[in-house]
Design an enzyme around this catalytic site. Structure first.
Site, PDB file in Angstrom:
ATOM      1  N   GLY A 243       0.862  -1.231  -0.056  1.00 22.61           N
ATOM      2  CA  GLY A 243      -0.002  -0.090   0.023  1.00 22.61           C
ATOM      3  C   GLY A 243       0.866   1.326  -0.105  1.00 22.61           C
ATOM      4  O   GLY A 243       2.046   1.066   0.394  1.00 22.61           O
ATOM      5  N   CYS A 244      -0.029   2.444  -0.461  1.00 21.98           N
ATOM      6  CA  CYS A 244       1.014   3.584  -0.522  1.00 21.98           C
ATOM      7  C   CYS A 244       1.578   4.171   0.920  1.00 21.98           C
ATOM      8  O   CYS A 244       2.737   4.238   1.004  1.00 21.98           O
ATOM      9  CB  CYS A 244       0.403   4.614  -1.228  1.00 21.98           C
ATOM     10  SG  CYS A 244      -1.420   4.879  -0.592  1.00 21.98           S
ATOM     11  N   TYR A 245       0.611   4.235   2.075  1.00 22.53           N
ATOM     12  CA  TYR A 245       1.117   4.753   3.232  1.00 22.53           C
ATOM     13  C   TYR A 245       1.986   3.914   3.797  1.00 22.53           C
ATOM     14  O   TYR A 245       3.114   4.040   4.331  1.00 22.53           O
ATOM     15  CB  TYR A 245      -0.337   4.795   3.993  1.00 22.53           C
ATOM     16  CG  TYR A 245      -1.211   5.853   3.732  1.00 22.53           C
ATOM     17  CD1 TYR A 245      -1.062   7.136   3.804  1.00 22.53           C
ATOM     18  CD2 TYR A 245      -2.466   5.313   3.302  1.00 22.53           C
ATOM     19  CE1 TYR A 245      -1.842   8.104   3.519  1.00 22.53           C
ATOM     20  CE2 TYR A 245      -3.525   6.629   2.994  1.00 22.53           C
ATOM     21  CZ  TYR A 245      -3.110   7.733   3.038  1.00 22.53           C
ATOM     22  OH  TYR A 245      -4.158   8.879   2.976  1.00 22.53           O
TER      23      TYR A 245
ATOM     24  N   THR B 180       4.012   1.818   2.335  1.00 19.49           N
ATOM     25  CA  THR B 180       5.394   1.837   1.838  1.00 19.49           C
ATOM     26  C   THR B 180       6.288   2.862   2.778  1.00 19.49           C
ATOM     27  O   THR B 180       7.347   2.703   2.838  1.00 19.49           O
ATOM     28  CB  THR B 180       5.232   2.245   0.410  1.00 19.49           C
ATOM     29  OG1 THR B 180       4.537   1.216  -0.268  1.00 19.49           O
ATOM     30  CG2 THR B 180       6.633   2.542  -0.342  1.00 19.49           C
TER      31      THR B 180
END
Length: 311
Positions: A116-118, A120
């Site tokens: 996921g972006c967060y 990461t």
């Protein structure tokens, strides 16, 4: 023969980004299902089975269905960009810089779960400190983050950009995930090697792409009460030789008056910062990235390249 790549969900936000990134690649054959047929289960199954690598850009349930369509067809390798398999033991976690040997695990895997972006950003900050023994497993980690609104997909993009939308969002910045049950928390905890659930407070800003993730820590709660320089050295050692993740020198961080969430928009890199004043006993670890770059499509393409032996 060129490897065949099928993007299941190529008309969504992440899928479109991946499709654009692969458009000029002459070493791959991207096979595409007609948009009008994208809900045709049998045809989707045919495309999935014809691919060397299928990149799933779908909601969780649809990703699980796609995986089920490939049961018995182990020749197709899968990169799943949804949340569905990020904590599943049979799936390699697609953060190449996570730990020693992770690139090789991704390269050899049939099943890869894109981060996921967060997570990461947060895991990039936390995991090296855990592996180095500085951060106790039971430390009460808090993660605060702001993302560009494209992270919410087509629906949120419409809500933010179209003033006539029935659910138009007029706010320039808003918090969400208020009950502290965000779907990224299990991923943060597992791959951050945390025994205690982290508190995760995400927000969205009125900008399309970009992200800032913050992990503030009391140095007195870390093993041996390390200095800022020690924390920084752990991060720089962990990411030494990496071409996508960069750790800003302490001297650079000390001169900054602000960090712009959009600085890396449109790029695949991630930059980490260590902020604080030596001797004060506090540090704020910050990750800067594009939510659609290293936080999504850029990572998917990086993982695809690893699986194809191209990096």
């Amino acid at each position: 023969m060129k490897p065949k790549i099928f993007i299941d969900g190529e008309h969504g936000t992440t899928g479109l980004q991946i499709r654009t990134r692969l458009a000029e690649r002459d070493d791959l054959e991207v096979i595409s299902i007609p948009e009008a047929e994208r809900r045709n289960k049998d045809l989707r199954a045919d495309y999935l089975r014809a691919a060397d690598i299928a990149i799933l850009c779908l909601p969780d349930d649809a990703s699980k269905e796609a995986v089920s369509l490939l049961e018995g067809h182990n020749s197709t390798r899968i990169i799943d960009t949804s949340t569905a398999h990020r904590v599943h033991p049979d799936w390699a976690y697609g953060f190449a810089e996570l730990a020693k040997g992770q690139r090789e695990r991704i390269a050899e895997a049939r099943l890869v779960a894109n981060p996921g972006c967060y997570p990461t950003g947060a895991i990039a900050l936390v995991r090296p400190l855990r592996d180095a023994g500085l951060l106790p497993a039971d430390y009460p980690v808090s993660v605060n983050a702001v993302s560009g609104y494209t992270g919410g997909g087509k629906q949120m993009i419409a809500q933010m950009e179209d003033k006539s939308h029935p659910e138009h969002l007029a706010a320039n910045n808003f918090l969400y995930g208020l009950p502290l049950k965000h779907k990224h928390v299990p991923e943060l905890q597992l791959h951050g090697r945390l025994d205690r659930r982290p508190i995760f407070s995400p927000s969205v800003g009125r900008f399309p792409q970009g992200m800032i993730v913050q992990v503030p820590l009391f140095l007195t709660g870390l093993e041996g009460t390390p200095s800022l320089a020690k924390v920084h050295s752990v991060l720089t050692d962990h990411y030494a030789g990496q071409d996508i993740v960069e750790v800003a020198p302490l001297e650079e961080s000390a001169k900054l008056a602000r960090v712009d969430a959009e600085e890396l928009a449109g790029k695949d890199g991630m930059k980490l910062f260590v902020f604080g004043t030596e001797g004060d006993g506090e540090v704020n670890l910050v990750a800067l990235l594009d939510n659609l770059g290293k936080g999504a499509s850029g990572a998917a393409v990086q993982n695809m390249n690893l699986m194809l032996g191209k990096v």
